[in-house]
Scaffold this active site. Structure first.
Site, PDB file in Angstrom:
ATOM      1  N   TRP A 100       0.981  -1.085   0.404  1.00 11.62           N
ATOM      2  CA  TRP A 100      -0.199   0.066   0.313  1.00 11.62           C
ATOM      3  C   TRP A 100       0.738   0.916  -0.076  1.00 11.62           C
ATOM      4  O   TRP A 100       0.805   2.229  -0.290  1.00 11.62           O
ATOM      5  CB  TRP A 100      -1.061   0.043   1.216  1.00 11.62           C
ATOM      6  CG  TRP A 100      -1.892  -1.075   1.155  1.00 11.62           C
ATOM      7  CD1 TRP A 100      -2.117  -2.682   2.165  1.00 11.62           C
ATOM      8  CD2 TRP A 100      -2.992  -1.243  -0.040  1.00 11.62           C
ATOM      9  NE1 TRP A 100      -2.825  -2.731   1.418  1.00 11.62           N
ATOM     10  CE2 TRP A 100      -3.788  -2.780   0.238  1.00 11.62           C
ATOM     11  CE3 TRP A 100      -2.934  -1.086  -1.068  1.00 11.62           C
ATOM     12  CZ2 TRP A 100      -4.484  -3.038  -0.684  1.00 11.62           C
ATOM     13  CZ3 TRP A 100      -4.592  -1.403  -2.016  1.00 11.62           C
ATOM     14  CH2 TRP A 100      -4.878  -2.035  -1.253  1.00 11.62           C
ATOM     15  N   ASP A 167      -1.645   6.309   6.713  1.00  5.98           N
ATOM     16  CA  ASP A 167      -2.710   5.309   6.217  1.00  5.98           C
ATOM     17  C   ASP A 167      -2.813   4.517   7.059  1.00  5.98           C
ATOM     18  O   ASP A 167      -2.084   3.601   7.799  1.00  5.98           O
ATOM     19  CB  ASP A 167      -2.397   4.659   5.169  1.00  5.98           C
ATOM     20  CG  ASP A 167      -3.423   3.363   4.193  1.00  5.98           C
ATOM     21  OD1 ASP A 167      -4.163   3.776   5.009  1.00  5.98           O
ATOM     22  OD2 ASP A 167      -3.350   2.811   3.372  1.00  5.98           O
ATOM     23  N   LYS A 191     -11.827  -2.640   6.184  1.00  8.90           N
ATOM     24  CA  LYS A 191     -10.878  -3.738   7.598  1.00  8.90           C
ATOM     25  C   LYS A 191     -11.607  -3.458   8.531  1.00  8.90           C
ATOM     26  O   LYS A 191     -11.727  -4.437   9.374  1.00  8.90           O
ATOM     27  CB  LYS A 191      -9.491  -3.107   7.190  1.00  8.90           C
ATOM     28  CG  LYS A 191      -9.294  -2.656   6.220  1.00  8.90           C
ATOM     29  CD  LYS A 191      -8.787  -3.979   5.250  1.00  8.90           C
ATOM     30  CE  LYS A 191      -8.424  -3.841   3.466  1.00  8.90           C
ATOM     31  NZ  LYS A 191      -7.540  -2.855   3.391  1.00  8.90           N
TER      32      LYS A 191
END
Ligand SMILES: *Cc1c(COP(=O)(O)O)cnc(C)c1O
Length: 354
Positions: A100, A167, A191
């Site tokens: 990511w 993030d 998530k």
């Protein structure tokens, strides 16, 4: 049979959230109307999104500190480019800790100079670099607090005067944290917060309006701040599901108490990974994630037996990401300790069988 859901995302939500969300789809609060057929500008929905923004700031202890919470679309992936659009004037720094972060770097490069000030790529991201210099001329430093795929988690936020962006898609609301060290952080809902379809962005208002480029309105945080996340139609179901989960977190005693439970769950699992001679952990111990535990069988030929044991115990979603292999147990806030117990039992069953 009860299923134990270890999926990495979309992932487990509290049972009561699922019930309340499905009730609201049938009928919202005795209104005769469904949550998903009313105007987003109706009083009922405005109350929902306002409460969601308020709770997000409350849970992160940022109320009254100059921050705004937004519920946007486009996923965490859109934040890779959106944060750069709004904040990258000259140069941004990144700590590259996985897939990511790598994607976030690629996007930011479209808009300015990007430097990777540290990376753990050479060891397939099995640790979080911690000794690096942060140049003071950065517009911001971007971190990924939890690396969902590799199972590593940032334990200490670096001390710096440079604005920090994070993030937090896979560990938002999972532990007590000084969230005020960040000028901006974001998390895709699916998530640890709610149904897929919305992304929480929490932003310090005074960092906006400082870049010289023209920003498309839809990518301009200011448009969304001004309109209270109603610049265009928000993803109403995902916002409502996130609100229900945040209420649930509050009922559990807030982020601090959830964090204690997460430590207990993850330690119990890691202890078994370390004790059981058939298994080996992937991430280095000091950086192990409390949200995603990555591990492998020492001897791959046991995988058929282990998979069969897991399947008959109702374990679902344990397969590791293809870039790591092996197994990944995602043990998010909503996963009960009981499910971790079952997984550990399965690991011990395999040991007895071999
Ligand atoms: C899943 C994930 C993303 C991507 O989220 P989308 O909402 O699918 O764009 C980004 N960062 C992290 C840390 C993730 O776990």
């Amino acid at each position: 049979m009860k299923i134990h859901n270890f999926s990495a995302g979309p992932s487990i939500l509290p049972t009561e959230v699922m019930h309340q969300a499905s009730e609201a789809v049938k009928e919202l609060n005795n209104s005769g109307l469904s949550l998903i057929e009313i105007s987003h500008r109706s009083k009922a929905f405005i109350e929902i999104i306002e409460e969601a923004c308020d709770l997000a700031l409350k849970l992160t202890n940022l109320k009254g500190k100059g921050y705004k919470a937004l519920f946007l679309q486009g996923g965490a992936s859109q934040q890779f480019i959106m944060s750069a659009y709004n904040l990258l004037e000259n140069k941004a720094g990144f700590v590259n800790t996985g897939t990511w972060s790598t994607k976030a770097i690629k996007e930011a490069k479209l808009l300015g100079e990007v430097i990777e000030i540290a990376s753990s790529k050479e060891t397939n991201f099995n640790y979080i670099p911690d000794s690096y210099q942060i140049p003071l001329d950065l517009n911001y430093l971007h971190l990924t607090t939890n690396n969902t795929i590799f199972g590593t988690q940032l334990k200490e936020i670096p001390n710096t005067k440079v604005p920090l962006i994070a993030d937090m898609s896979s560990d938002i609301f999972s532990r007590k944290f000084d969230y005020s060290k960040f000028d901006l952080f974001y998390a895709g809902a699916q998530k640890n917060m709610g149904p897929a379809g919305t992304t929480l962005v929490i932003i310090k208002e005074d960092i906006l309006g400082k870049v010289s480029r023209k920003i498309p309105s839809i990518l301009d945080y200011s448009s969304h701040v001004k309109s209270g996340s109603m610049f265009n139609t928000p993803p109403v179901f995902a916002v409502y599901g996130s609100l229900l989960t945040m209420r649930w977190i509050e009922e559990q005693g807030g982020v601090e108490s959830i964090g204690q439970k997460n430590i207990i769950k993850s330690e119990y699992l890691y202890n078994e990974i370390d004790r059981n001679p058939l298994f080996t952990g992937f991430a280095v111990k000091k950086d192990r994630s409390e949200m995603n535990a990555t591990f492998n069988l020492v001897n791959k030929s046991h995988s058929e037996s282990f998979d069969a044991i897991c399947e008959s115990a109702g374990i679902s979603g344990l397969k590791g990401h293809r870039s790591v292999g092996g197994y990944r147990a995602s043990i998010y806030n909503a996963l009960p300790k009981e499910s971790v117990d079952i997984l550990v039992d399965c690991m011990q069953n395999l040991e007895q069988k071999i």
